[in-house]
Design an enzyme around this catalytic site. Structure first.
Site, short mmCIF file in Angstrom:
data_model
loop_
_atom_site.label_atom_id
_atom_site.label_comp_id
_atom_site.label_asym_id
_atom_site.label_seq_id
_atom_site.Cartn_x
_atom_site.Cartn_y
_atom_site.Cartn_z
N GLU A 83 85.32 74.86 24.59
CA GLU A 83 85.33 74.24 23.13
C GLU A 83 86.77 73.96 23.68
O GLU A 83 88.19 73.23 23.44
CB GLU A 83 84.76 74.11 21.92
N GLY A 139 75.04 69.62 18.90
CA GLY A 139 74.48 69.31 17.47
C GLY A 139 74.39 71.15 17.63
O GLY A 139 73.76 71.82 17.73
N TYR A 140 75.42 71.88 16.57
CA TYR A 140 75.62 72.77 16.61
C TYR A 140 75.30 72.50 14.89
O TYR A 140 74.51 73.71 14.49
CB TYR A 140 76.86 72.97 17.31
C1 LIG Z 1 86.35 66.79 13.48
C2 LIG Z 1 85.38 66.83 13.54
C3 LIG Z 1 84.22 67.04 14.71
C4 LIG Z 1 83.09 67.83 14.47
N1 LIG Z 1 82.73 67.19 16.09
C5 LIG Z 1 81.77 68.72 14.99
C6 LIG Z 1 80.86 68.09 16.92
O1 LIG Z 1 80.18 67.49 17.84
N2 LIG Z 1 79.43 68.94 16.72
C7 LIG Z 1 79.24 70.27 15.34
O2 LIG Z 1 78.27 70.64 16.01
N3 LIG Z 1 79.86 70.36 14.86
C8 LIG Z 1 81.23 69.50 14.75
N4 LIG Z 1 82.24 69.80 13.94
C9 LIG Z 1 81.73 70.44 12.52
C10 LIG Z 1 82.88 72.00 12.67
O3 LIG Z 1 83.14 72.50 13.75
C11 LIG Z 1 82.61 72.44 11.01
O4 LIG Z 1 83.28 71.62 10.59
C12 LIG Z 1 83.53 73.76 11.33
O5 LIG Z 1 82.39 74.83 11.84
C13 LIG Z 1 83.55 74.38 9.58
O6 LIG Z 1 82.21 74.46 9.14
P1 LIG Z 1 82.09 73.84 7.73
O7 LIG Z 1 82.83 72.64 7.77
O8 LIG Z 1 81.00 74.24 7.14
O9 LIG Z 1 83.30 74.51 6.47
P2 LIG Z 1 83.49 75.78 5.81
O10 LIG Z 1 82.38 77.24 7.12
O11 LIG Z 1 82.06 75.20 4.84
O12 LIG Z 1 84.79 75.82 5.31
C14 LIG Z 1 84.51 75.90 4.35
C15 LIG Z 1 86.35 76.57 4.40
O13 LIG Z 1 86.20 77.80 4.13
C16 LIG Z 1 86.81 78.81 5.50
N5 LIG Z 1 86.14 79.83 5.37
C17 LIG Z 1 84.84 79.83 6.19
N6 LIG Z 1 83.89 81.37 6.43
C18 LIG Z 1 85.29 81.88 6.81
C19 LIG Z 1 85.57 83.50 6.34
N7 LIG Z 1 84.91 84.44 7.49
N8 LIG Z 1 87.13 83.99 6.66
C20 LIG Z 1 88.02 82.93 5.90
N9 LIG Z 1 87.55 81.79 6.06
C21 LIG Z 1 86.78 80.81 5.68
C22 LIG Z 1 87.15 77.37 6.23
O14 LIG Z 1 88.26 78.18 7.12
C23 LIG Z 1 87.34 76.73 5.93
O15 LIG Z 1 88.12 76.13 5.05
C24 LIG Z 1 83.42 68.95 13.01
C25 LIG Z 1 84.20 68.56 12.38
C26 LIG Z 1 85.14 67.93 13.25
C27 LIG Z 1 86.58 68.04 10.96
#
Ligand SMILES: Cc1cc2nc3c(=O)[nH]c(=O)nc-3n(C[C@H](O)[C@H](O)[C@H](O)COP(=O)(O)OP(=O)(O)OC[C@H]3O[C@@H](n4cnc5c(N)ncnc54)[C@H](O)[C@@H]3O)c2cc1C
Lengths: 379, 397
Positions: free
Chosen positions: B247, B131-132
């Site tokens: 991870e 749950g992150y």
């Molecule tokens: C298949 C899958 C399984 C997952 N499982 C889990 C889970 O079990 N538990 C959990 O907690 N989360 C999980 N996640 C979530 C995942 O960790 C997040 O989707 C990820 O950290 C990105 O966050 P966001 O989706 O909010 O995208 P955003 O943070 O909104 O990013 C959107 C885009 O902007 C870019 N971006 C953002 N900030 C920057 C920066 N500073 N510099 C350059 N580019 C940037 C990103 O790289 C991305 O391309 C999962 C995701 C997927 C796809």
């Protein structure tokens, strides 16, 4: 698998690094270039390198070598690559001594190898005949004559050709066109009648020559290996050359990356180091990642030679292509990330860019090796 | 015989006797054993295999024996892994507990917590979810808002998580919560709780590949004993980051572990595009890109090996693990793209008899692979991490 240096190799690396930074820094290369040294390398320094055992690094002890193998050689080449230090390591040691070790008669070995290990005999491989790498595209002919041969033809891109004492020449003894069969190798004294050598001026200031053979008479004993089967040796020699060159390129690329990374931290624009800009950070990480990969690939390829592995040819193409691409990228970024200063002759970036392109081309470009790797893998 | 040779021999003998024959066959995704209260064993042998491996602690080979682990040294573990690989043994257990939570607990949890949770993870009795991420906190994870407020001996948790993989199938969650709203990173705590606790709700989300492996997860007045907080109050960010490193390491090793390439790409290409008289793939551009991909993959595998060897002389996952995660993601994505491209229209079917099982699987895998550069921190974020931590480049002001 030996992916980490052992103690002996670590010691060799340290002493090579000390030696090169002390006696062969980039300024040494500049001196050779600016003084238009006709040898293209520092002969006195080569003598010192031979005294350290570098000339005999892959030569067995029975012929006066140090027998450190290719992993040892790789360590030395990475260091000389870092400072662009020109030496006959690739031409004489990798290509020449390998050809003799792989294909030479007992007599040829005992005649040449000890002198090579002492740094007193220089060799060059005369195999290419066109602007693009084509080891089987041999039109030079060796025609039987009595119990010897007569050699005729033109070779180009002969590394260290004009300083060599002996040339190892590929010539057609049968077959035609790009047939792999029918190529034979000969050891030809550079001062033989009918040998004409013209030194080229290349963009990286390293030695390369065009060599013409006009009715050069060869004895029976000048044949290296088996008649018509020279390609077996030639391929194995070139593969060693490719892997060795990959090690040298890796050192050079590493060096460019390091001084470019320093510059990203030093140079300020918009009130902060340019290395805080994400566009540059991500490209720096890309270079770092490619170097990590290349490190593993080069280690593995050097090991494949030492272990006499069947996949050595594939590893050679893999290493040459992979490191060639990385070197291409990093040498270009090295110029770009320095901005205007990167375009100046005074700055080192350009020297590495020039060396990169020549090394990428030598013994087959990345594209050439991808094609070969795919073919070797059966697709 | 040296100790190592002896260990190899004993390991080989034991595996020979104890690894069921069907566990040495390649496995499809639905045969993966995730363990947990509702563990599924589509193949009964996989239950036996899990029991035998976990009884020796070999699902967690390097964890100390007092927590149920195998107590092996890194060298011994390398031998075990190579022996498992030699017989193509399937991993006995896939588990976020093994890959992520366990290593973090070993480093940060109290003795009591370790004794309680680690042996369950080793035996695959409890399935964990992570749950992150939250709707407003993805890449900028430390912006998370889910609140935990002390109340008597408990915390009361309110908020929402998202993209929680397998939340609907997990038994427990390791969760990041805000315990101080006046600061950002220093106001986060790391807490564990049962997904059956009142007030926890999960809603599966459908992915582009058609499957629903992750959920929106809601917490309404969820009461969690304060003893389930790991590490110090407000010191959860350090644990969170450390866990992410584990991870990323496990994700970058994932392909290597599952051997996830059922049919080599060049075979697929040969079947669909054919070859010229000289035996080369008929599509020269595809051939060039396949060989480039092959070299990237091979170089990456060699590097993982080299770093693993180096790690036997050092400790813990290095910051470069972030880099490897991005590389692993790209390589898997390239492979999927090339597979689908090689199949042509047959690689773009969604369902129905006109497409073989392998074709549909390739299409779905291709879609799934797009997540590789997002899950566990995006490739862009990983690149930022390497720039900062490995290359020493500073943040933009
Ligand atoms: C298949 C899958 C399984 C997952 N499982 C889990 C889970 O079990 N538990 C959990 O907690 N989360 C999980 N996640 C979530 C995942 O960790 C997040 O989707 C990820 O950290 C990105 O966050 P966001 O989706 O909010 O995208 P955003 O943070 O909104 O990013 C959107 C885009 O902007 C870019 N971006 C953002 N900030 C920057 C920066 N500073 N510099 C350059 N580019 C940037 C990103 O790289 C991305 O391309 C999962 C995701 C997927 C796809």
């Amino acid at each position: 698998m030996a992916m980490i240096l052992n103690e002996e190799q670590n010691m060799l690396r340290d002493s090579a690094r000390d030696f090169v930074s002390d006696k062969g820094p980039v300024s040494a290369f500049r001196k050779i270039r600016d003084e238009e040294n006709a040898d293209g390398f520092d002969k006195a320094l080569w003598t010192e390198m031979a005294e350290l055992g570098w000339a005999g690094v892959i030569i067995p002890e029975e012929f006066g070598g140090a027998d450190f193998g290719f992993q040892g050689l790789g360590v030395v080449l990475e260091e000389t690559g870092r400072t662009l230090l020109p030496s006959p390591l690739v031409s004489t040691i990798v290509l020449g001594s390998s050809a003799l070790m792989l294909g030479g008669s007992d007599e040829q070995k005992s005649t040449f190898l000890p002198a090579i290990a002492e740094g007193k005999c220089l060799l060059a491989l005369a195999a290419e005949e066109g602007a693009h790498h084509a080891p089987y595209g041999v039109e030079t002919t060796a025609t039987a004559d009595g119990d010897g041969w007569v050699l005729n033809g033109n070779k180009c891109q002969v590394l260290d050709g004009h300083v060599a004492n002996q040339l190892i020449v590929s010539a057609r003894t049968s077959g035609k066109g790009t047939d792999r069969d029918g190529i034979s190798l000969f050891v030809v004294a550079a001062d033989s009648d009918g040998v004409e050598i013209e030194a080229l001026s290349m963009v990286d200031n390293r030695n390369a020559s065009n060599v013409k053979f006009g009715n050069v008479r060869l004895d029976a004993g000048d044949l290296l290996g088996t008649q018509d089967k020279g390609a077996d040796i030639l391929d194995a020699v070139l593969d060693r050359g490719r892997i060795a060159l990959a090690a040298e390129m890796l050192g050079a690329a590493q060096q460019v990356f390091e001084f470019t990374l320093e510059y990203l931290k030093e140079r300020h624009q918009f009130g902060q180091p340019i290395g805080t800009f994400q566009a540059l950070q991500h490209r720096a990480v890309k270079m770092f990642g490619e170097l990590e990969i290349c490190n593993s690939v080069v280690m593995e390829a050097l090991t494949a030679v030492d272990e006499g592995r069947d996949d050595m040819p594939a590893m050679a193409s893999f290493a040459k292509a992979k490191v060639g691409d990385a070197m291409h990228l990093i040498s270009s970024e090295g110029v770009q990330m320095h901005g205007g200063i990167g375009m100046t002759d005074e700055h080192d970036s350009g020297l590495y860019l020039k060396r990169a392109r020549v090394a990428e081309h030598t013994f087959g470009s990345s594209a050439w090796h991808r094609d070969r790797f795919a073919t070797l893998s059966g697709y | 015989m040296t100790d190592q040779e002896q260990f190899r021999q004993e390991t080989r003998d034991w595996l020979e006797k104890n690894c069921p024959a069907s566990m040495r066959e390649p496995m499809s995704e639905n045969e993966i054993v995730w363990g947990g209260r509702n563990a599924q064993f589509p193949n009964p042998d996989s239950k036996i295999w899990l029991e035998r491996m976990s009884a020796r602690g070999w699902t967690a080979p390097v964890w100390p024996t007092e927590y149920g682990g195998g107590g092996l040294s890194k060298d011994q573990n390398m031998i075990l892994q190579s022996e498992l690989k030699r017989i193509n043994a399937r991993p006995a257990l896939f588990s976020f507990g093994l890959w992520m939570l366990g290593p973090a607990l070993l480093e940060f949890a109290s003795e009591e917590q370790k004794l309680k949770f680690l042996p369950q993870i080793v035996r695959g009795e409890i399935r964990w979810c992570q749950g992150y991420s939250e709707p407003g906190a993805g890449s900028d994870l430390a912006g998370l808002q889910t609140r935990a407020v002390p109340d008597g001996d408990d915390y009361v948790i309110n908020g929402q998580k998202v993209w929680t993989s397998y939340a609907d199938q997990a038994d427990w969650i390791f969760c990041l919560v805000r315990t101080d709203t006046s600061v950002k990173h220093e106001g986060i705590s790391f807490i564990l709780f049962d997904m059956e606790t009142e007030g926890v709700e999960t809603r599966p989300i459908k992915l582009i590949s058609g499957s629903s492996p992750f959920c929106e997860t809601f917490f309404r007045d969820v009461r969690v004993p304060q003893s389930h907080l790991v590490g110090k109050l407000n010191a959860g960010w350090t644990i969170a980051k450390r866990l992410l490193q584990h991870e990323r390491t496990s994700i970058s090793n994932f392909g290597a572990v599952t051997g996830s390439e059922p049919v080599p790409l060049e075979f697929v290409a040969r079947n669909y595009v054919g070859t010229n008289d000289d035996g080369k793939l008929a599509d020269a551009s595809l051939r060039e890109r396949i060989v480039t991909h092959r070299m990237e993959d091979l170089g990456f595998q060699l590097t993982l090996k080299r770093v693993a060897l180096e790690a036997t002389q050092g400790s813990g996952p290095s910051a470069a693990s972030s880099l490897f995660k991005s590389y692993g993601a790209k390589i898997n994505q390239d492979r999927c793209e090339l597979t689908v491209e090689a199949m042509g229209a047959q690689g773009l079917g969604w369902s129905g008899d006109s497409f073989s099982e392998d074709e549909i699987a390739a299409t779905r895998q291709w879609l799934r692979s797009k997540g590789n550069s997002i899950e566990g921190g995006t490739s862009e974020i990983n690149t930022n991490v390497v720039a900062k931590q490995v290359l020493g480049l500073r943040d933009h002001q």
